[in-house]
Design a protein around this motif. Structure first.
Motif, PDB file in Angstrom:
ATOM      1  N   GLY A 138      35.228  35.209  45.862  1.00 52.14           N
ATOM      2  CA  GLY A 138      34.750  35.593  44.338  1.00 52.14           C
ATOM      3  C   GLY A 138      36.070  36.152  43.564  1.00 52.14           C
ATOM      4  O   GLY A 138      37.113  36.726  43.986  1.00 52.14           O
ATOM      5  N   SER A 139      36.316  35.985  42.199  1.00 53.57           N
ATOM      6  CA  SER A 139      37.341  36.148  41.420  1.00 53.57           C
ATOM      7  C   SER A 139      37.635  37.686  41.400  1.00 53.57           C
ATOM      8  O   SER A 139      36.777  38.504  41.185  1.00 53.57           O
ATOM      9  N   GLY A 140      38.502  38.509  41.335  1.00 52.64           N
ATOM     10  CA  GLY A 140      39.011  39.483  40.937  1.00 52.64           C
ATOM     11  C   GLY A 140      39.750  39.698  39.646  1.00 52.64           C
ATOM     12  O   GLY A 140      40.006  40.964  39.236  1.00 52.64           O
ATOM     13  N   ARG A 141      39.496  38.577  38.778  1.00 51.51           N
ATOM     14  CA  ARG A 141      40.284  38.721  37.249  1.00 51.51           C
ATOM     15  C   ARG A 141      39.294  38.181  36.402  1.00 51.51           C
ATOM     16  O   ARG A 141      38.452  37.538  36.811  1.00 51.51           O
ATOM     17  N   PRO A 142      39.443  38.659  35.122  1.00 60.37           N
ATOM     18  CA  PRO A 142      38.706  37.993  34.159  1.00 60.37           C
ATOM     19  C   PRO A 142      38.849  36.479  34.282  1.00 60.37           C
ATOM     20  O   PRO A 142      39.960  36.179  34.413  1.00 60.37           O
ATOM     21  N   LEU A 143      37.755  35.706  33.854  1.00 59.97           N
ATOM     22  CA  LEU A 143      37.837  34.447  33.916  1.00 59.97           C
ATOM     23  C   LEU A 143      39.046  33.830  33.160  1.00 59.97           C
ATOM     24  O   LEU A 143      39.390  32.565  33.759  1.00 59.97           O
ATOM     25  N   ASP A 144      39.338  34.056  32.068  1.00 59.68           N
ATOM     26  CA  ASP A 144      40.299  33.410  31.390  1.00 59.68           C
ATOM     27  C   ASP A 144      41.592  33.338  32.018  1.00 59.68           C
ATOM     28  O   ASP A 144      42.400  32.378  31.717  1.00 59.68           O
TER      29      ASP A 144
ATOM     30  N   ALA B 280      36.730  43.008  38.855  1.00 59.41           N
ATOM     31  CA  ALA B 280      37.052  44.293  39.395  1.00 59.41           C
ATOM     32  C   ALA B 280      36.354  45.219  38.894  1.00 59.41           C
ATOM     33  O   ALA B 280      35.897  46.062  40.225  1.00 59.41           O
ATOM     34  N   ALA B 281      36.079  45.452  37.797  1.00 62.78           N
ATOM     35  CA  ALA B 281      35.657  46.715  37.223  1.00 62.78           C
ATOM     36  C   ALA B 281      33.964  46.761  37.740  1.00 62.78           C
ATOM     37  O   ALA B 281      33.457  47.673  38.037  1.00 62.78           O
ATOM     38  N   ALA B 282      33.332  45.649  37.696  1.00 64.30           N
ATOM     39  CA  ALA B 282      31.809  45.429  38.307  1.00 64.30           C
ATOM     40  C   ALA B 282      31.831  45.724  39.827  1.00 64.30           C
ATOM     41  O   ALA B 282      30.895  46.665  40.250  1.00 64.30           O
ATOM     42  N   PHE B 283      32.851  45.403  40.404  1.00 62.93           N
ATOM     43  CA  PHE B 283      33.042  45.674  41.878  1.00 62.93           C
ATOM     44  C   PHE B 283      33.239  47.004  42.082  1.00 62.93           C
ATOM     45  O   PHE B 283      32.499  47.658  42.961  1.00 62.93           O
ATOM     46  N   ALA B 284      34.045  47.812  41.273  1.00 63.62           N
ATOM     47  CA  ALA B 284      34.400  49.179  41.444  1.00 63.62           C
ATOM     48  C   ALA B 284      33.144  50.072  41.322  1.00 63.62           C
ATOM     49  O   ALA B 284      33.212  51.060  41.705  1.00 63.62           O
ATOM     50  N   ARG B 285      32.234  49.715  40.492  1.00 63.36           N
ATOM     51  CA  ARG B 285      30.994  50.440  40.187  1.00 63.36           C
ATOM     52  C   ARG B 285      29.873  50.373  41.263  1.00 63.36           C
ATOM     53  O   ARG B 285      28.924  51.082  41.457  1.00 63.36           O
ATOM     54  N   LEU B 286      30.167  49.508  42.425  1.00 61.41           N
ATOM     55  CA  LEU B 286      29.180  49.391  43.320  1.00 61.41           C
ATOM     56  C   LEU B 286      29.317  50.760  44.448  1.00 61.41           C
ATOM     57  O   LEU B 286      30.457  51.466  44.589  1.00 61.41           O
TER      58      LEU B 286
ATOM     59  N   VAL C  28      40.254  29.939  44.052  1.00 65.60           N
ATOM     60  CA  VAL C  28      40.400  31.375  44.204  1.00 65.60           C
ATOM     61  C   VAL C  28      41.423  31.926  45.315  1.00 65.60           C
ATOM     62  O   VAL C  28      41.168  31.433  46.202  1.00 65.60           O
ATOM     63  N   GLY C  29      42.038  32.897  44.884  1.00 64.15           N
ATOM     64  CA  GLY C  29      43.243  33.234  45.648  1.00 64.15           C
ATOM     65  C   GLY C  29      43.055  34.474  46.453  1.00 64.15           C
ATOM     66  O   GLY C  29      42.034  35.338  46.050  1.00 64.15           O
ATOM     67  N   VAL C  30      44.057  34.730  47.483  1.00 57.45           N
ATOM     68  CA  VAL C  30      43.751  36.003  48.052  1.00 57.45           C
ATOM     69  C   VAL C  30      44.240  36.989  47.340  1.00 57.45           C
ATOM     70  O   VAL C  30      43.749  38.170  47.558  1.00 57.45           O
ATOM     71  N   ALA C  31      45.068  37.115  46.230  1.00 57.75           N
ATOM     72  CA  ALA C  31      45.215  37.957  45.225  1.00 57.75           C
ATOM     73  C   ALA C  31      43.807  38.335  44.562  1.00 57.75           C
ATOM     74  O   ALA C  31      43.841  39.528  44.389  1.00 57.75           O
TER      75      ALA C  31
ATOM     76  N   ALA D 102      41.025  38.636  46.212  1.00 62.31           N
ATOM     77  CA  ALA D 102      40.094  39.462  46.829  1.00 62.31           C
ATOM     78  C   ALA D 102      41.048  40.893  47.168  1.00 62.31           C
ATOM     79  O   ALA D 102      40.214  41.728  47.346  1.00 62.31           O
ATOM     80  N   GLN D 103      42.097  40.751  47.026  1.00 65.50           N
ATOM     81  CA  GLN D 103      42.970  42.230  47.304  1.00 65.50           C
ATOM     82  C   GLN D 103      42.528  42.805  46.061  1.00 65.50           C
ATOM     83  O   GLN D 103      42.394  44.119  45.892  1.00 65.50           O
ATOM     84  N   ALA D 104      42.509  42.233  44.926  1.00 66.18           N
ATOM     85  CA  ALA D 104      42.109  43.040  43.395  1.00 66.18           C
ATOM     86  C   ALA D 104      40.680  43.684  43.749  1.00 66.18           C
ATOM     87  O   ALA D 104      40.585  44.705  43.237  1.00 66.18           O
ATOM     88  N   LEU D 105      39.807  42.766  44.278  1.00 57.13           N
ATOM     89  CA  LEU D 105      38.572  43.429  44.469  1.00 57.13           C
ATOM     90  C   LEU D 105      38.678  44.647  45.409  1.00 57.13           C
ATOM     91  O   LEU D 105      37.890  45.797  45.520  1.00 57.13           O
TER      92      LEU D 105
END
Length: 317
Positions: A166-172, A232-238, A253-256, A258-261
């Motif tokens: 999963g991405s940890g950044r906005p899609l743009d 990342a914000a959505a994941f933070a609300r879990l 999708v990169g390791v960065a 996953a680290q952002a999540l």
């Protein structure tokens, strides 16, 4: 002597045969009120409720099995469902509206939105929560599906969430990175302008032919809904247990990410798998081998993926 050997063989094999779970495989449907979504259920037979994983596929026309007519047929999600079933874990995977058997629910892709996909995931979750065959409900999203899972989880009553690639950044930001250096300068500049306009909620019909696959006018309403999301914000609300699984050889999708999540949700468990790519196989970090793997159903899933996923699900109470 031969009979004795056969008897010994039976004694050795019988416990293995008995250990294999009996698995029911059958269709499962969801009436959304605007049409019926179709899915596949794998249910290990047990005398008590079993955990159930709702699988949410990735972006574009990716079907319930993880296959995409534009991006390969590798059965990644079907294989993952079978792996879980063999460990006593049920799963439901489904075709999203507008995709495969879900095409009749959105024959015009202009009607698609992230909010609609989230609502469908929540409806599937409510159906599973009401079924006495199931215990803990885990939402598992692959790629863009990870964002849908995180957004749906609070209202779905999920007991846990799993983000796979999963991405940890906005899609743009992801699209800009993927296109960087792969287009002529003028097209790369035009792609950036289109992203800026879509992120601002504005449509743009002037799309050069080489960029139509990403920015065609009919998909722009969906992109607008997607670009306003922050994974990342959505994941933070879990508020439930979460697992982040990321392959180190993923070219999408990169390791960065996953680290952002993980940074957004410090309590989440992060698993980085050496050699695993976006379709969950162990593949060299070589473009030719990577592309080939997207169309290879025979490649096994990464062992570490199964071990970590099963262990996490079994720990959810």
């Amino acid at each position: 002597m031969m009979l004795r050997i056969v008897a010994l063989l039976i004694c050795f094999v019988s416990p293995l045969l008995q250990a294999a779970p009996v698995i029911a495989q059958r269709p499962i449907d969801l009436d959304t009120g605007s049409g019926v979504l179709h899915g596949s259920l794998l249910l290990p037979m047990a005398d008590k409720p079993v955990p159930v994983v709702l699988m949410i596929s990735g972006s574009g026309p990716t079907d319930r099995d993880g296959n995409n007519p534009q991006g390969g047929r590798n059965d990644s999600l079907r294989k993952l469902a079978l792996l879980l079933a063999n460990h006593g874990i049920a799963s439901v995977r489904y075709d999203k509206r507008g995709v495969a058997s879900g095409q009749p629910l959105a024959p015009d892709e202009r009607t698609l939105s992230v909010e609609g996909y989230v609502a469908d995931a929540q409806a599937w979750a409510q159906k599973l929560k009401a079924d006495p065959h199931y215990g803990q409900l885990i939402l598992l999203g692959h790629s863009e599906g990870a964002l849908i899972a995180a957004l749906a989880a609070p209202q779905a009553g999920a007991d846990a969430v799993v983000s796979v690639a999963g991405s940890g950044r906005p899609l743009d930001q992801v699209i800009r990175e993927q296109l960087k250096g792969r287009l002529p300068p003028d097209l790369e500049q035009r792609a950036g302008q289109l992203l800026d306009r879509l992120k601002a909620g504005q449509y743009d019909a002037d799309v050069p032919a080489p960029l139509q696959v990403v920015f065609r006018p009919s998909v722009q309403p969906y992109l607008v809904s997607l670009l306003r999301q922050d994974p990342a914000a959505a994941f933070a609300r879990l508020t439930v247990p979460a697992l982040i699984i990321q392959g180190r050889n993923d070219i999408q999708v990169g390791v960065a990410d996953a680290q952002a999540l993980k940074a957004a949700q410090p309590k989440a468990r992060l698993v980085l798998i050496d050699g695993m790519n976006h379709v969950l196989r162990i593949v060299p970090n070589d473009l030719k081998a990577q592309v080939a793997s997207y169309n290879d159903r025979n490649l096994p899933l990464a062992d570490e993926l199964g071990r970590n996923l099963v262990a996490f699900i079994q720990s959810v109470h």
